[in-house]
Scaffold this active site. Sequence first.
Site, short mmCIF file in Angstrom:
data_model
loop_
_atom_site.label_atom_id
_atom_site.label_comp_id
_atom_site.label_asym_id
_atom_site.label_seq_id
_atom_site.Cartn_x
_atom_site.Cartn_y
_atom_site.Cartn_z
CB SER A 7 10.97 -8.32 4.68
OG SER A 7 10.48 -9.64 4.59
CG HIS A 32 7.75 -5.59 5.84
ND1 HIS A 32 6.84 -4.60 5.51
CD2 HIS A 32 7.49 -6.62 5.01
CE1 HIS A 32 6.07 -5.03 4.53
NE2 HIS A 32 6.44 -6.27 4.20
CG ASP A 34 6.45 -9.95 4.31
OD1 ASP A 34 5.71 -9.08 3.80
OD2 ASP A 34 7.69 -9.90 4.26
CG MET A 36 2.47 -14.65 3.28
SD MET A 36 3.70 -15.45 2.25
CE MET A 36 4.82 -14.06 1.93
CG HIS A 67 2.70 -6.83 3.34
ND1 HIS A 67 3.64 -7.17 2.38
CD2 HIS A 67 1.53 -6.71 2.68
CE1 HIS A 67 3.04 -7.26 1.21
NE2 HIS A 67 1.76 -6.99 1.35
CG MET A 69 0.74 -10.38 1.33
SD MET A 69 2.41 -10.89 0.97
CE MET A 69 3.16 -10.67 2.59
CG MET A 141 2.61 -5.87 -3.24
SD MET A 141 3.74 -6.35 -1.92
CE MET A 141 4.60 -7.73 -2.62
CG ASP A 179 7.16 -5.68 0.30
OD1 ASP A 179 8.27 -6.22 0.24
OD2 ASP A 179 6.20 -6.13 0.97
C1 DX5 Z 1 6.69 -10.65 -0.58
C2 DX5 Z 1 6.83 -9.89 0.70
C3 DX5 Z 1 8.08 -9.08 0.79
C4 DX5 Z 1 9.33 -9.87 0.65
C5 DX5 Z 1 10.50 -8.99 0.41
O1 DX5 Z 1 5.45 -11.27 -0.64
O2 DX5 Z 1 5.76 -9.01 0.86
O3 DX5 Z 1 8.09 -8.30 1.96
O4 DX5 Z 1 9.57 -10.71 1.73
O5 DX5 Z 1 11.59 -9.81 0.19
P1 DX5 Z 1 12.76 -9.40 -0.80
O6 DX5 Z 1 13.34 -8.13 -0.31
O7 DX5 Z 1 13.68 -10.56 -0.72
O8 DX5 Z 1 12.14 -9.26 -2.19
ZN ZN Z 2 5.91 -7.49 2.53
#
Ligand code: DX5
Ligand code: ZN
Length: 219
Positions: A7, A32, A34, A36, A67, A69, A141, A179
């Site tokens: 990530s 990965h 993320d 948002m 991913h 969100m 998650m 994750d």
């Molecule tokens: C959280 C994300 C994860 C996160 C993982 O909302 O979906 O992918 O960035 O980060 P670590 O490994 O630091 O928990």
């Molecule tokens: Zn993620």
Amino acid sequence: MVEIATSLLSLEKEDIVQDIYNLEVAGTNYFHIDVMDGKFVKRDTTEIMRKYTETIKQITSIPIDVHLMVKDVEAYSKAYIDMEVKNITFHIESCKNETEILKHISNIKENNIQVGLSLKPQTPLETIYPYLPYIHRVLVMSVEPGEGGQQFIPETIEKIRELNKFAYENNYDINIEVDGGMNEKTAKEVIEVGANMIVAGSYIIHSQNYKEAIESLKK
Ligand code: DX5
Ligand code: ZN
């Protein structure tokens, strides 16, 4: 085989070319991303993740695991379909009903992109069971979505064990991706109960040696 998706959320910088190269050499299996929207979760990473994805596509052929969100799954799926990523995962909590979920799944698959469904720590596992025949992976998650660097929620272990058992008994060929809060210890615990894809952000990004960190997660 266990695969590692790094990530990039914890990188927090504009120029990531050198990091992408170093992570490729270190053996990451996926990047990965993320995404948002400031609605499904507080943060908004729409712009930075689009830039990261474009940079990755320009300089490497390592597959991209997205991913989402976000609330508007359709609009964001379209944006990442156009960027020709390998996999798009969306949240079951973003969707109103079964019809909507199935529509997103077929829309993504029609474009030859793999599809995943994700669920938050409080969401019961059974809610995703009806969709298992149609998807490639479940992203479990193990922290509340929204931030990197949080602590692994231990109840996730039983959830994965149960999902793995259910998939096996019903002959569903799905990948189980985990994750949040992954490190050498927590990765080992989830792999033991059936996870085969580990997402790790801060553990890899803040390590002294990317290769050693990635290898330690596969053990
Ligand atoms: C959280 C994300 C994860 C996160 C993982 O909302 O979906 O992918 O960035 O980060 P670590 O490994 O630091 O928990
Ligand atoms: Zn993620």
